[in-house]
Design a protein around this motif. Structure first.
Motif, PDB file in Angstrom:
ATOM      1  N   GLY A  42      -1.645  -4.476  23.246  1.00 30.10           N
ATOM      2  CA  GLY A  42      -1.300  -3.974  21.920  1.00 30.10           C
ATOM      3  C   GLY A  42      -0.755  -5.000  20.959  1.00 30.10           C
ATOM      4  O   GLY A  42      -0.254  -4.650  19.898  1.00 30.10           O
ATOM      5  N   GLU A  43      -0.896  -6.288  21.309  1.00 33.44           N
ATOM      6  CA  GLU A  43      -0.287  -7.330  20.479  1.00 33.44           C
ATOM      7  C   GLU A  43      -1.234  -8.007  19.511  1.00 33.44           C
ATOM      8  O   GLU A  43      -0.797  -8.832  18.714  1.00 33.44           O
ATOM      9  N   CYS A  44      -2.543  -7.731  19.593  1.00 32.16           N
ATOM     10  CA  CYS A  44      -3.444  -8.552  18.792  1.00 32.16           C
ATOM     11  C   CYS A  44      -4.366  -7.770  17.874  1.00 32.16           C
ATOM     12  O   CYS A  44      -4.889  -8.332  16.922  1.00 32.16           O
ATOM     13  N   GLY A  45      -4.629  -6.501  18.173  1.00 32.55           N
ATOM     14  CA  GLY A  45      -5.447  -5.684  17.277  1.00 32.55           C
ATOM     15  C   GLY A  45      -6.945  -5.872  17.384  1.00 32.55           C
ATOM     16  O   GLY A  45      -7.697  -5.201  16.667  1.00 32.55           O
ATOM     17  N   SER A 114      -8.658   3.662   3.032  1.00 27.21           N
ATOM     18  CA  SER A 114      -8.806   5.117   2.919  1.00 27.21           C
ATOM     19  C   SER A 114      -7.487   5.764   2.521  1.00 27.21           C
ATOM     20  O   SER A 114      -7.469   6.867   2.005  1.00 27.21           O
ATOM     21  N   ARG A 115      -6.386   5.056   2.753  1.00 32.00           N
ATOM     22  CA  ARG A 115      -5.078   5.616   2.414  1.00 32.00           C
ATOM     23  C   ARG A 115      -4.522   5.036   1.128  1.00 32.00           C
ATOM     24  O   ARG A 115      -3.703   5.655   0.460  1.00 32.00           O
ATOM     25  N   ASN A 116      -4.937   3.819   0.831  1.00 29.23           N
ATOM     26  CA  ASN A 116      -4.406   3.114  -0.328  1.00 29.23           C
ATOM     27  C   ASN A 116      -5.585   2.474  -1.037  1.00 29.23           C
ATOM     28  O   ASN A 116      -6.124   1.470  -0.586  1.00 29.23           O
ATOM     29  N   ARG A 117      -5.992   3.111  -2.126  1.00 28.59           N
ATOM     30  CA  ARG A 117      -7.228   2.684  -2.796  1.00 28.59           C
ATOM     31  C   ARG A 117      -7.123   1.299  -3.422  1.00 28.59           C
ATOM     32  O   ARG A 117      -8.105   0.585  -3.529  1.00 28.59           O
ATOM     33  N   HIS A 118      -5.940   0.977  -3.905  1.00 27.58           N
ATOM     34  CA  HIS A 118      -5.798  -0.303  -4.611  1.00 27.58           C
ATOM     35  C   HIS A 118      -4.559  -1.035  -4.124  1.00 27.58           C
ATOM     36  O   HIS A 118      -3.566  -1.152  -4.833  1.00 27.58           O
ATOM     37  N   PRO A 119      -4.634  -1.511  -2.895  1.00 26.24           N
ATOM     38  CA  PRO A 119      -3.451  -2.190  -2.359  1.00 26.24           C
ATOM     39  C   PRO A 119      -3.244  -3.546  -3.015  1.00 26.24           C
ATOM     40  O   PRO A 119      -4.210  -4.237  -3.358  1.00 26.24           O
ATOM     41  N   SER A 120      -1.988  -3.926  -3.169  1.00 27.55           N
ATOM     42  CA  SER A 120      -1.676  -5.280  -3.629  1.00 27.55           C
ATOM     43  C   SER A 120      -1.929  -6.224  -2.466  1.00 27.55           C
ATOM     44  O   SER A 120      -2.094  -5.800  -1.321  1.00 27.55           O
ATOM     45  N   ARG A 121      -1.911  -7.500  -2.761  1.00 28.26           N
ATOM     46  CA  ARG A 121      -2.128  -8.472  -1.696  1.00 28.26           C
ATOM     47  C   ARG A 121      -1.040  -8.350  -0.618  1.00 28.26           C
ATOM     48  O   ARG A 121      -1.318  -8.452   0.576  1.00 28.26           O
ATOM     49  N   ASP A 122       0.178  -8.104  -1.034  1.00 32.43           N
ATOM     50  CA  ASP A 122       1.247  -7.933  -0.048  1.00 32.43           C
ATOM     51  C   ASP A 122       1.020  -6.681   0.800  1.00 32.43           C
ATOM     52  O   ASP A 122       1.283  -6.676   1.996  1.00 32.43           O
ATOM     53  N   GLU A 123       0.532  -5.627   0.161  1.00 31.65           N
ATOM     54  CA  GLU A 123       0.250  -4.409   0.927  1.00 31.65           C
ATOM     55  C   GLU A 123      -0.907  -4.622   1.889  1.00 31.65           C
ATOM     56  O   GLU A 123      -0.924  -4.073   2.992  1.00 31.65           O
ATOM     57  N   ILE A 124      -1.867  -5.418   1.477  1.00 31.68           N
ATOM     58  CA  ILE A 124      -2.966  -5.740   2.382  1.00 31.68           C
ATOM     59  C   ILE A 124      -2.433  -6.515   3.571  1.00 31.68           C
ATOM     60  O   ILE A 124      -2.757  -6.221   4.727  1.00 31.68           O
ATOM     61  N   ARG A 125      -1.592  -7.502   3.294  1.00 28.60           N
ATOM     62  CA  ARG A 125      -1.036  -8.302   4.397  1.00 28.60           C
ATOM     63  C   ARG A 125      -0.261  -7.411   5.363  1.00 28.60           C
ATOM     64  O   ARG A 125      -0.345  -7.563   6.581  1.00 28.60           O
ATOM     65  N   GLU A 126       0.492  -6.485   4.812  1.00 32.02           N
ATOM     66  CA  GLU A 126       1.220  -5.557   5.688  1.00 32.02           C
ATOM     67  C   GLU A 126       0.237  -4.676   6.455  1.00 32.02           C
ATOM     68  O   GLU A 126       0.416  -4.417   7.644  1.00 32.02           O
ATOM     69  N   GLY A 127      -0.797  -4.268   5.782  1.00 25.46           N
ATOM     70  CA  GLY A 127      -1.782  -3.381   6.410  1.00 25.46           C
ATOM     71  C   GLY A 127      -2.505  -4.014   7.577  1.00 25.46           C
ATOM     72  O   GLY A 127      -2.876  -3.338   8.536  1.00 25.46           O
ATOM     73  N   ILE A 128      -2.726  -5.334   7.518  1.00 21.33           N
ATOM     74  CA  ILE A 128      -3.424  -6.009   8.613  1.00 21.33           C
ATOM     75  C   ILE A 128      -2.464  -6.797   9.500  1.00 21.33           C
ATOM     76  O   ILE A 128      -2.888  -7.630  10.293  1.00 21.33           O
ATOM     77  N   SER A 129      -1.171  -6.506   9.384  1.00 18.58           N
ATOM     78  CA  SER A 129      -0.188  -7.311  10.119  1.00 18.58           C
ATOM     79  C   SER A 129      -0.273  -7.112  11.622  1.00 18.58           C
ATOM     80  O   SER A 129       0.318  -7.869  12.382  1.00 18.58           O
ATOM     81  N   GLY A 130      -1.018  -6.095  12.059  1.00 18.23           N
ATOM     82  CA  GLY A 130      -1.185  -5.893  13.494  1.00 18.23           C
ATOM     83  C   GLY A 130      -2.447  -6.522  14.037  1.00 18.23           C
ATOM     84  O   GLY A 130      -2.777  -6.354  15.213  1.00 18.23           O
ATOM     85  N   ASN A 131      -3.184  -7.221  13.191  1.00 21.16           N
ATOM     86  CA  ASN A 131      -4.423  -7.882  13.622  1.00 21.16           C
ATOM     87  C   ASN A 131      -4.227  -9.390  13.554  1.00 21.16           C
ATOM     88  O   ASN A 131      -4.162  -9.966  12.475  1.00 21.16           O
TER      89      ASN A 131
ATOM     90  N   GLN C 203      11.281 -12.937  14.999  1.00 19.44           N
ATOM     91  CA  GLN C 203      10.681 -14.262  14.978  1.00 19.44           C
ATOM     92  C   GLN C 203       9.525 -14.346  13.986  1.00 19.44           C
ATOM     93  O   GLN C 203       9.042 -15.425  13.670  1.00 19.44           O
ATOM     94  N   ARG C 204       9.055 -13.204  13.541  1.00 19.82           N
ATOM     95  CA  ARG C 204       8.057 -13.170  12.489  1.00 19.82           C
ATOM     96  C   ARG C 204       8.171 -11.835  11.785  1.00 19.82           C
ATOM     97  O   ARG C 204       9.012 -11.009  12.179  1.00 19.82           O
ATOM     98  N   ARG C 205       7.332 -11.599  10.770  1.00 22.05           N
ATOM     99  CA  ARG C 205       7.593 -10.461   9.894  1.00 22.05           C
ATOM    100  C   ARG C 205       6.830  -9.209  10.274  1.00 22.05           C
ATOM    101  O   ARG C 205       6.919  -8.198   9.591  1.00 22.05           O
ATOM    102  N   ALA C 206       6.097  -9.243  11.357  1.00 17.71           N
ATOM    103  CA  ALA C 206       5.472  -8.035  11.909  1.00 17.71           C
ATOM    104  C   ALA C 206       5.291  -8.308  13.401  1.00 17.71           C
ATOM    105  O   ALA C 206       5.410  -9.443  13.846  1.00 17.71           O
ATOM    106  N   LEU C 207       5.005  -7.262  14.155  1.00 15.77           N
ATOM    107  CA  LEU C 207       4.827  -7.407  15.611  1.00 15.77           C
ATOM    108  C   LEU C 207       5.995  -8.189  16.208  1.00 15.77           C
ATOM    109  O   LEU C 207       5.811  -9.107  17.001  1.00 15.77           O
TER     110      LEU C 207
END
Lengths: 158, 759, 317
Positions: A42-45, A114-131, C203-207
């Motif tokens: 579950g660490e890489c997505g 599908s949840r956020n039609r116009h995400p900001s770049r920061d929101e995108i980064r948060e959205g993919i932070s698990g990948n 240690q980082r900002r997610a996970l």
């Protein structure tokens, strides 16, 4: 155990052990090798799929859990050889290097948009932070998702 | 066409999940194989117990070193690493047995049932300890104890020239082991063909070299081994050489023709795979009052872990860059590459240069501060130009664009507006900026022939098939080849098919490494494509009754007359070719030094890329957390064949460098891994890397295909020093050992502000 | 390979637990399935499996089945009952983040959940799972402690209610009896709090697993006096640390740096952090105290909390 579910829009019934990991069910049983195992914990997505439209980690799901669910894998995203806008944007914007994180990243992006039609770049980064991606430094992936959001019309999103 | 940001050819299959990597091979009947790893750092191997495992239902075979017919040794320089441990265990990842089973669960069960007897030996875990006379020996047959190689270079008056300096700065810098953490772990698939040939599909950067290593180790005829390499899911040097290939080959010899698969779990990949060599570097830089660098002393220790691998070449390349991108007339550089039981050191993007640049670029800033010279100014004073000697005294005869990089950096808004940005730091925040220069040599050292063999075919369908000689591990060289050939042959990208490296079909072209992959194969391909173009036009002429050869032109899909409307399709022309005529091959060898071959081990490099980086950093004074909020990289890699692919490389290297700067450290305690997985080995997520600005400095490398030179590695060496310099700028703290963690910052801030309170 | 059972109702579950008392329960799988993986693959990097370890399969005994709770409707959802809000144990973190009752009454919980794991882990992980895993670093725990959360357990015989702080006994240890499950989390609605604060150091900002974290709920008067304050720290002891001594020292005082600094020694006494691969005990101590000072930033009315779009990117010069 017999499990029935909808896979990429089609009804499917398979007979597998209830405790089989969904990532293995997809890759070994259904020959859908798009979802990748990058860590198994579950660490890489890299194993991300959509379950009822929501992104989940198939390495941490067991076969019994997909009974009756609507499963979407990367193979189900493009229709009639036409790429999904997110896929198109990934190609155009150079968001694919080695490509191993790409299927999981794309599925996550589809869920995000599908949840956020116009995400900001920061929101995108948060959205993919698990990948996790080791090749791109993420920037062109963010560019691609931003571009896809602009291009997507109503009805294209999953 | 070159120069355009054409999307990569492999992107479509990858984005649809259709691309098959080595781990994606399955069939109706196949076996799984896996290695039992030692788990102890140092010991005499006495006996391996396989009986319980063998008895388990579903186990096909359990093999040990006794089942290896050849030398049971790999390692391209020293051949000191066993396929399966026989006499000794030298690191916790040493494989002691190989299990082949019908499914993954049985495989795991069987691996748990394999045990072994050993006599523990005292371990060696520190490079300086390892060099003591009484240190336990890891390789008893090594005449120099635990020293693998000592390399030294002296120019000018060496260290005695410190007497002539006005200011001397020094420091001890350390860089830890770094883990590649490619998303695709090591994987492969092997089977015996009916004629006894062995086919191995594997994640490797070095198919032809592997074949030779496998032949020697396993006792098989190299001609009977075929290695096929799909696109890799990242490698960065970690798949340079033998990983799963020998174990898979060995397994395939025992399955009666049934294919066998191996795919390392993440934890096993962490344990077993090579790491960036850790380094301890004592640096002294002597400078003249006006800012000119005069004397450099670098004494370095590189930890190559249990086996030699390519460790000594990593250290050597580092030492060759010990002075970064500067003119320094007097140097004494010495490096010791040392065995320990810590892990196994190996190639990782940057290949020794990342380590020394981390140190050198910090002493440069320290010198600038002592002299009250601006850090950019001091670099501009000393940056090399074409015709200068580099820091090991070799004259730079190829394109040398570091000054252009610094000029571009100096004109960028991020540099010009840095002070204003710093002043806007909010409560509990401190801001700083830092710069770093870097150089990176392209290709192999002079004594190692660096060549490629291109092969391109006009197919019967009138399309072009490029036999990709060098593995594409994600850097996009395969697409670059199509772009190069497309430019020569004037064809759209869609006209090209790519055959990925395959010792049965593509030609030996060396490793996917050393920032060489587009340069060397691209140059060979240009020759082959020009040759093919000429042949096509010669054949096509027969269709144009009154034309001369200069009247017809090759275009997308066919040949036409410059003035007339007549066109002939490539398909039609292909029919005129004899079978072998449709294929053109060409050889190209990278220009190499011919002088000063004894200046450094394996000879010097002569083609270098350059970079100048700027990092914006914000520190939280309550937690010590550091955020890189902005980053600028200016690179001299000659001309740009594909701006998108170029940026991909720069971005990717920066992100790995930021990880190395802030959070990545492969921790080993007494030979046992502490950072066992991605949960504790921390690589950056999308929230940890800022938007980066990449600029390609103007410049052409005349010898490069369309004027380019290496781009794959250079950017990774910037972030550690740029961030360290930025941190020093922000709060006056210099952390000489990366990763620069919040803990280290907070501790230093605490010492600094004993009486003060945070703002 | 283990069997997996998927009950749809609590009655289904009681039946299963009756016939399979050794069954291992999970909801999202983001903790249990990871633990199972780390036990079974070939050592040496984990200690050799012991016969007494229920996760050590497949070596020693017929493996106990897994029971996934995610479909049991009674365990899902957020509802209010008078002055209380109940969150079903199997409600996922993402569902909670989107819930209007939680947003209205417990914004601190939303702040903490947004920093937990990653989007996928939030989609799959549940609040009940986070509590039952009882890691000292569990991101939901410090907020729930100061929200005075109680947990309701159920078994086929009935149920129990107890404060969360009594439910968690130590790392990985909870007061759950055989045949019992965590049913729901009850939180009293809070009024007149104007500072809802959560900060996590990783240690980082997610996970990221928290190295230290601090949750705070404050009622600050118009003239800057701390009328009410609740504080809790995570990852700095075997369970959440919520020292009354610190709260008492700050109540009735102005929110100033001196006041906060004076309270720090009291915090010191309450912490017992450890060294581990992520951080040293010393760092955890220092940063836990420093995190108090972050509260000063709330004097700026615009401040919403650390890391909440509090970024001035270099490109916005």
């Amino acid at each position: 155990m017999k499990i029935s579910f909808i896979l990429n829009g089609k009804k499917k019934t398979i007979d597998v052990e209830s405790g089989m990991r969904v990532i293995d069910l997809l890759r070994e049983h259904l020959h859908l090798i798009g979802a990748k195992e990058g860590c198994g914990s579950g660490e890489c997505g890299a194993c991300t799929i959509l379950v009822d439209g929501e992104s989940r980690l198939s390495c941490l799901m067991l076969a019994a859990q997909i009974e009756g669910k609507r499963i979407t894998t990367i193979e189900g995203l493009s229709k009639d050889r036409r790429l999904h806008p997110v896929q198109e944007a990934f190609v155009e914007n150079g968001a694919v290097q080695c490509g191993f994180c790409t299927p999981g990243m794309v599925m996550t992006a589809v869920d995000l948009l599908s949840r956020n039609r116009h995400p900001s770049r920061d929101e995108i980064r948060e959205g993919i932070s698990g990948n996790l991606c080791r090749c791109t430094g993420y920037q062109k992936i963010v560019d691609a998702i931003e571009a896809a959001a602009k291009d997507m019309k109503e009805g294209d999103a999953e | 066409m070159t120069g355009t940001a054409a999307p990569r050819l492999d992107a479509w299959a990858k984005v649809t999940g259709r691309e098959r990597y080595a781990a994606d091979l399955y069939s109706d009947r196949f076996f799984w194989s896996g290695a039992k790893r030692a788990g102890i750092p140092h010991g005499k191997l006495l006996e391996v117990h396989t009986e319980d495992a063998k008895r388990l239902k579903g186990v096909v075979a359990v093999l040990t070193s006794a089942d290896v017919a050849g030398s049971n040794r790999v390692g391209i320089i020293r051949g000191d690493q066993p396929v399966l441990a026989d006499k000794k265990i030298c690191y916790a990842g040493d494989p002691v047995a190989l299990v082949i089973a019908e499914d993954k669960d049985i495989l795991q069960e069987a691996l748990d049932l394999v045990t072994f007897d050993h006599e523990p030996l005292p371990g060696v875990f520190d490079v300086e300890e390892a060099l003591r006379k009484d240190a336990p020996l890891i390789h008893e047959d090594n005449p120099w104890g635990n020293l693998l190689r000592l390399v030294s270079v002296e120019t000018g008056k060496g260290a005695s020239a410190f007497d002539e300096c006005d200011v001397i700065v020094e420091g001890l810098f350390e860089t830890p082991f770094q883990e590649h953490a490619y998303l695709e772990t090591e994987a492969g698939w092997a089977y015996l063909e009916e004629d006894g040939g062995l086919v191995v599909v594997a994640t490797t950067q070095t198919p032809f070299r592997d074949r030779n290593e496998m032949a020697l180790a396993l006792g098989i005829d190299a001609e009977k081994i075929r290695i096929v390499v799909p696109y890799l899911g990242g490698a960065f040097g970690g798949k340079d050489g033998i990983t799963v290939q020998c174990l898979l080959g060995l397994a395939a010899l025992h399955t009666g023709g049934v294919p066998v698969k191996m795919w390392l779990g993440r934890e096993e990949s962490f344990l077993a795979s090579v790491k960036r060599l850790s380094a301890k570097m004592h640096y002294r830089l002597g400078v003249k009052r006006g800012g000119a660098f005069h004397t450099l002393e670098c004494k370095a220790y590189f930890d190559t872990g249990a086996y030699a691998g390519l460790g000594e070449t990593v250290m050597t390349l580092g030492l060759e860059h010990a002075g970064s991108a500067y003119r320094i007339p007097n140097v004494t550089i010495e490096g010791s590459c040392v065995y320990t039981n810590n892990s196994v050191g190996g190639p990782f993007r940057g290949f020794g240069v990342t380590q020394v640049t981390a140190a050198m670029e910090q002493v440069v800033d320290m010198a600038a501060q002592r002299l009250s010279i601006d850090p950019l100014a001091i670099r501009r004073i000393n940056a090399v130009e074409k015709g200068d000697k580099n820091c090991i005294g070799v004259t730079l005869t190829h394109s040398t664009g570091i000054k252009k990089c610094l000029a571009a950096l100096s004109e960028h808004p991020l540099w010009m507006e840095r002070e204003g940005w710093k002043m806007k730091a909010g409560q509990f925040k401190k801001r700083g900026v830092g710069i770093a220069c870097m150089a990176h040599a392209m290709g192999y050292p002079a004594a190692v022939p660096d060549f490629a063999n291109a092969k391109i075919e006009l197919t019967m369908e009138g399309r072009f098939r490029i036999y990709v000689g060098i593995v594409d591990m994600g850097q996009g060289n395969a697409s670059a080849y199509a772009q190069i050939a497309g430019t020569i042959l004037n064809q759209d990208q869609g006209a090209f098919e790519l055959v990925q490296p395959d010792t049965g079909r593509t030609l030996p072209s060396g490793s996917s490494s050393a920032s060489r992959t587009t340069y060397v194969y691209g140059n060979a391909l240009i020759i082959a494509a020009e040759d093919l173009k000429k042949r096509i036009l010669d054949k096509a002429l027969s269709f144009f009754k009154t034309a001369r050869s200069q009247d017809i032109v090759l275009g997308p899909g066919g040949i036409g007359h410059r003035e007339g409307k007549k066109k002939i399709s490539l398909k039609k022309v292909a029919e005129l070719f004899g079978e072998t005529e449709r294929t053109c091959k060409a050889y190209f060898r990278v220009p190499a030094a011919t002088e000063m071959m004894d200046r450094i081990y394996l000879g010097p490099h002569i083609i270098f890329s350059y970079g100048a980086h700027l990092a914006y950093v914000e520190i939280d004074t309550l937690t010590g957390c550091i955020e890189v909020t902005g980053y600028l990289a200016v690179t001299d890699a000659g001309s740009v064949i594909n701006p998108q692919a170029y940026e991909q490389q720069v971005h990717g290297g920066i992100a790995q460098g930021i990880g190395f700067a802030l959070s990545e450290e492969y921790k080993v305690t007494e030979g046992r891994t502490d950072t066992k997985s991605l949960a504790t080995y921390i690589i950056p997520t999308a929230m940890d890397v800022p938007d980066m600005v990449s600029i390609a400095a103007d410049g052409v490398e005349e010898t490069g295909p369309f004027g380019m030179k290496g781009i794959g590695e250079i950017s990774i060496s910037g972030p550690v020093p740029a961030v360290a310099n930025a941190v020093a700028d922000a709060c006056g703290i210099r952390v000489p050992r990366n990763p620069i963690t919040a803990e280290k910052i907070l501790q230093a801030l605490g010492k600094q502000n004993k009486q003060e309170r945070p703002r | 390979m283990r069997d997996v059972l998927l009950p749809n109702t609590l009655d289904d579950l009681w039946e299963i637990l009756y016939s399979e008392p050794e069954a291992l329960l999970y909801a999202g799988g983001t903790d249990l399935l990871v633990k199972i993986r780390s036990r079974s693959p070939s050592p040496p990097f984990s200690p050799a499996p012991q016969r007494s370890d229920p996760l050590a399969f497949p070596l020693f005994r017929r493996p106990a089945p897994l029971v996934c709770l995610e479909r049991i409707r009674e365990l899902k959802g957020v509802h209010e009952e008078g002055a209380l809000v109940c969150i079903g144990a199997c409600t996922t973190h993402s569902e909670i983040i989107r819930d209007s009752l939680v947003s209205l009454h417990f914004p601190i919980l939303i702040k903490a959940l947004r920093l937990l794991g990653s989007p996928h882990i939030r989609n799959m992980g549940t609040i009940g799972g986070n509590i039952c895993t009882a890691s000292p670093a569990g991101d939901t725990l410090a907020p729930l402690y100061i929200l005075d959360a109680s947990v309701e357990t159920r078994s086929c015989d009935g149920g129990r209610l107890m404060p969360l702080k009594n439910f968690i006994l130590g790392p990985g240890s909870i007061s759950l009896q055989r045949g019992e499950i965590l049913y729901g989390i009850w939180i009293p609605k809070k009024r007149d709090l104007n500072i809802h604060h959560f900060e996590k150091v990783g240690q980082r900002r997610a996970l990221a697993i928290a190295i230290a974290s601090m949750a705070a709920l404050i009622k600050l008067s118009d003239d800057g006096i701390i009328d009410k304050i609740r504080l809790a720290w995570g990852s700095v002891a075997s369970t959440i640390v919520a020292p009354r001594t610190v709260e008492d020292a700050l109540t009735g005082k102005p929110l100033t740096e001196d006041v906060l600094r004076d309270a720090m020694p009291l915090l010191e006494d309450a912490l017992s952090p450890i060294d581990d691969v992520r951080a040293s005990a010393g760092y955890r101590r220092r940063v836990s105290a420093n995190l108090l000072l972050r509260l000063l930033q709330y004097k700026d009315a615009e401040f919403e909390g650390p890391g909440i779009q509090d970024k001035v990117r270099s490109t916005n010069l």
